[in-house]
Design a protein around this motif. Structure first.
Motif, PDB file in Angstrom:
ATOM      1  N   LYS A 299       0.824  -1.198   0.000  1.00 21.15           N
ATOM      2  CA  LYS A 299       0.000   0.000   0.000  1.00 21.15           C
ATOM      3  C   LYS A 299       0.867   1.260   0.000  1.00 21.15           C
ATOM      4  O   LYS A 299       1.978   1.270   0.546  1.00 21.15           O
ATOM      5  N   GLU A 340     -10.205  -4.571  -8.649  1.00 29.27           N
ATOM      6  CA  GLU A 340     -10.111  -4.545  -7.188  1.00 29.27           C
ATOM      7  C   GLU A 340      -8.838  -3.849  -6.733  1.00 29.27           C
ATOM      8  O   GLU A 340      -8.846  -3.039  -5.798  1.00 29.27           O
ATOM      9  N   ILE A 341      -7.715  -4.154  -7.392  1.00 26.39           N
ATOM     10  CA  ILE A 341      -6.449  -3.518  -7.028  1.00 26.39           C
ATOM     11  C   ILE A 341      -6.467  -2.040  -7.396  1.00 26.39           C
ATOM     12  O   ILE A 341      -6.012  -1.182  -6.627  1.00 26.39           O
ATOM     13  N   ARG A 343      -8.909  -0.019  -7.474  1.00 26.64           N
ATOM     14  CA  ARG A 343      -9.774   0.751  -6.566  1.00 26.64           C
ATOM     15  C   ARG A 343      -9.275   0.737  -5.117  1.00 26.64           C
ATOM     16  O   ARG A 343      -9.898   1.336  -4.248  1.00 26.64           O
ATOM     17  N   SER A 344      -8.188   0.035  -4.862  1.00 28.25           N
ATOM     18  CA  SER A 344      -7.661  -0.057  -3.505  1.00 28.25           C
ATOM     19  C   SER A 344      -6.567   0.980  -3.300  1.00 28.25           C
ATOM     20  O   SER A 344      -6.307   1.820  -4.166  1.00 28.25           O
ATOM     21  N   GLU A 345      -5.900   0.888  -2.162  1.00 30.02           N
ATOM     22  CA  GLU A 345      -4.786   1.785  -1.859  1.00 30.02           C
ATOM     23  C   GLU A 345      -3.438   1.168  -2.243  1.00 30.02           C
ATOM     24  O   GLU A 345      -2.391   1.694  -1.855  1.00 30.02           O
ATOM     25  N   ILE A 346      -3.487   0.069  -2.979  1.00 32.93           N
ATOM     26  CA  ILE A 346      -2.244  -0.559  -3.445  1.00 32.93           C
ATOM     27  C   ILE A 346      -1.491   0.416  -4.347  1.00 32.93           C
ATOM     28  O   ILE A 346      -2.079   1.153  -5.131  1.00 32.93           O
TER      29      ILE A 346
END
Length: 522
Positions: A299, A340-341, A343-346
């Motif tokens: 992240k 999914e990745i 839209r994440s904080e990755i």
């Protein structure tokens, strides 16, 4: 000529009185006392130890059951690699019992190259190349994977004895087994061409390394042979063939090839998207694993220590900078994150690429090559065949750099527009179409909401915006009006930036797997 690795013996650091089992292990790999035993190495060694009496003539004529067949293959792999004096006997044994086209045997070799190669003792590496040639002769099932993985083990920017030896051995393998590979595995020859063109460009820039001279002559011989005798296979690489070959246009043996390519075939090649399979070739398996980890699990906010580890592991040393070219191309064309990745904080791809660009700012040659690797698909982008994910990282890097690092956006845009005028003057119209198509597609697919973020943003130089507007055939920009922006205008522009970079389109049938939502601050 590079001396054979068989003459390079590394003394074991193990105390034979402390750990007798580890002495056996050292026949295959280098180990230290604190290491946990590797399960692959252990299974091969145990199979060899338990079946050793059966590995000597006369061989049993009984048909082994599946478990016995597996154990015999493991034992023979270990024997071939660790007993050079008996390797031909072991191979004859394998020929006598094989029932699966050598698929199991070759898969074990593949596992060794993936998992153990960096630990293999020198004599085992010699045997590994020898047995690879044997598997080519019998057209074993899976031999293509083995050859490609060995190519990936040639390190970029590494001029040590072991790496130069491997490069020499593999280019020699392709020349020696040319007819066999051409008949059975022609695409392996294109993989080799991609690898050696890329390596040769680096090798030709290095002066004063005597051991490279022989390797360079072999590389040139193989590559020229490919172009002279199998040009149709060369063209299968696609547009990146031109990118690789242009770095060798100054080498006398390639001048005629380059001139012929530029004159007669470039338009055709530019329209051929390079398969992602080629971008794996200059990335070692361990580096691939770490890049996928960085871009799949780390992240933003906790990324610095991982970047530092990656830098120390793979990029330390002045010659290692050239790896940045291959890493950027790999990230753009191979690592395509899921929704999914995204839209994440990755940590997003554009952030890693921005960091990599900063690493090469002091070397202008490498910086230009890295920038070209980043933008190459932009120049010939065709929405019918090209993937928007290949151009997304550069677009988002330019967008997200504007608030705090406008000089990065300016530098990248300036480089991109400079390519239009200088990269291939005779095919400028094709490049303009590709570049315009890329910009329109990132807007249409929602990577950014509007190109106005580039065309009207006061943080960017007026002349740069005018050039971009002219390229895109947009309405003319009022340069006088934008020359002295107010604070309110700038704040509005920054808000617009955030909005443009986080557009969400939830319509599944549009297949917009590239959309970016909630990207963390730079």
């Amino acid at each position: 000529m590079v001396s054979s690795l068989s003459s390079l013996r590394l003394e074991s650091t193990l105390n034979p009185m402390e750990n007798r089992n580890r002495i056996v292990a050292s026949k295959l790999i280098r180990v230290s006392l604190h290491e946990v035993e590797n399960q692959l190495e252990l299974s091969l060694r145990q199979a060899f130890e338990s079946l050793e009496p059966k590995l000597r003539p006369p061989f049993s004529l009984d048909i082994p059951d599946p478990q016995e067949y597996l154990d015999l293959n493991k034992a023979i792999v270990y024997g071939v690699l660790c007993e050079p004096d008996s390797c031909k006997t072991h191979i004859k044994h394998l020929h006598a019992l094989v029932t699966d086209g050598y698929a199991l045997f070759t898969s074990l070799l593949v596992g060794i190259v993936v998992e153990l190669y960096v630990k293999l003792v020198d004599s085992v590496k010699v045997q590994l190349v020898w047995v690879t040639k044997e598997m080519i002769d019998v057209s074993s099932v899976g031999i293509e994977d083995l050859i490609v993985l060995l190519l990936r083990r040639i390190g970029t920017g590494d001029y040590g004895d072991e790496n130069v030896w491997l490069c020499s051995e593999l280019v020699g393998l392709f020349l020696e087994k040319w007819d066999c590979l051409l008949d059975d595995l022609p695409l392996v020859l294109t993989s080799a061409l991609y690898s050696f063109l890329r390596l040769l460009a680096d090798h030709c820039r290095v002066l004063g390394v005597v051991k490279l001279d022989y390797v360079k002559r072999l590389e040139i011989r193989f590559c020229v042979k490919m172009f002279r005798e199998q040009v149709h296979l060369c063209l299968k690489i696609g547009r990146d063939l031109v990118r690789l070959l242009q770095d060798l246009s100054h080498v006398s043996e390639f001048r005629e090839i380059w001139n012929d390519l530029v004159t007669n075939k470039c338009s055709e090649i530019y329209q051929l998207k390079t398969s992602s399979r080629y971008f794996f070739l200059r990335i070692a398996p361990e580096m691939e694993t770490q890049l996928r980890f960085l871009l799949g699990y780390v992240k933003l906010g906790s990324h610095k220590r991982h970047q530092i580890w990656f830098l120390k592991k793979f990029l330390l040393g002045p010659e290692k900078e050239t790896l940045l070219i291959d890493i950027v191309r790999f990230i753009c064309c191979v690592i395509h994150p899921t929704n999914e990745i995204i839209r994440s904080e990755i940590m997003p791809r554009w952030a890693i690429i921005g960091w990599l660009l900063e690493l090469c700012r002091q070397n202008h040659h490498i910086e230009r090559s890295v920038n070209l690797a980043l933008f190459y698909d932009w120049l010939f982008f065709d929405e019918r065949i090209d993937n928007i994910m290949n151009v997304e990282p550069a677009a988002l890097l330019m967008v997200w750099s504007i608030p705090q690092y406008p000089h990065i956006t300016h530098s990248l845009l300036e480089f991109l527009l400079h390519l239009v005028e200088t990269y291939d003057i005779t095919r400028r119209d094709m490049i303009v179409r590709g570049l315009t198509s890329a910009f329109r597609e990132i807007e249409r697919k929602g990577v950014i909401r509007s190109l106005d973020i580039f065309l009207t943003n006061p943080a960017l130089a007026p002349d740069l915006k005018k050039k971009l507007a002219n390229l895109l055939s947009c309405h003319p920009v009022n340069l006088h009006q934008l020359s002295v922006p107010s604070k309110q205008t700038f704040m509005s522009s920054e808000a617009n930036l955030k909005e443009c970079s986080t557009k969400i389109v939830d319509t599944p049938h549009q297949g917009l797997d590239n959309l970016v939502e909630n990207v963390a601050k730079h």
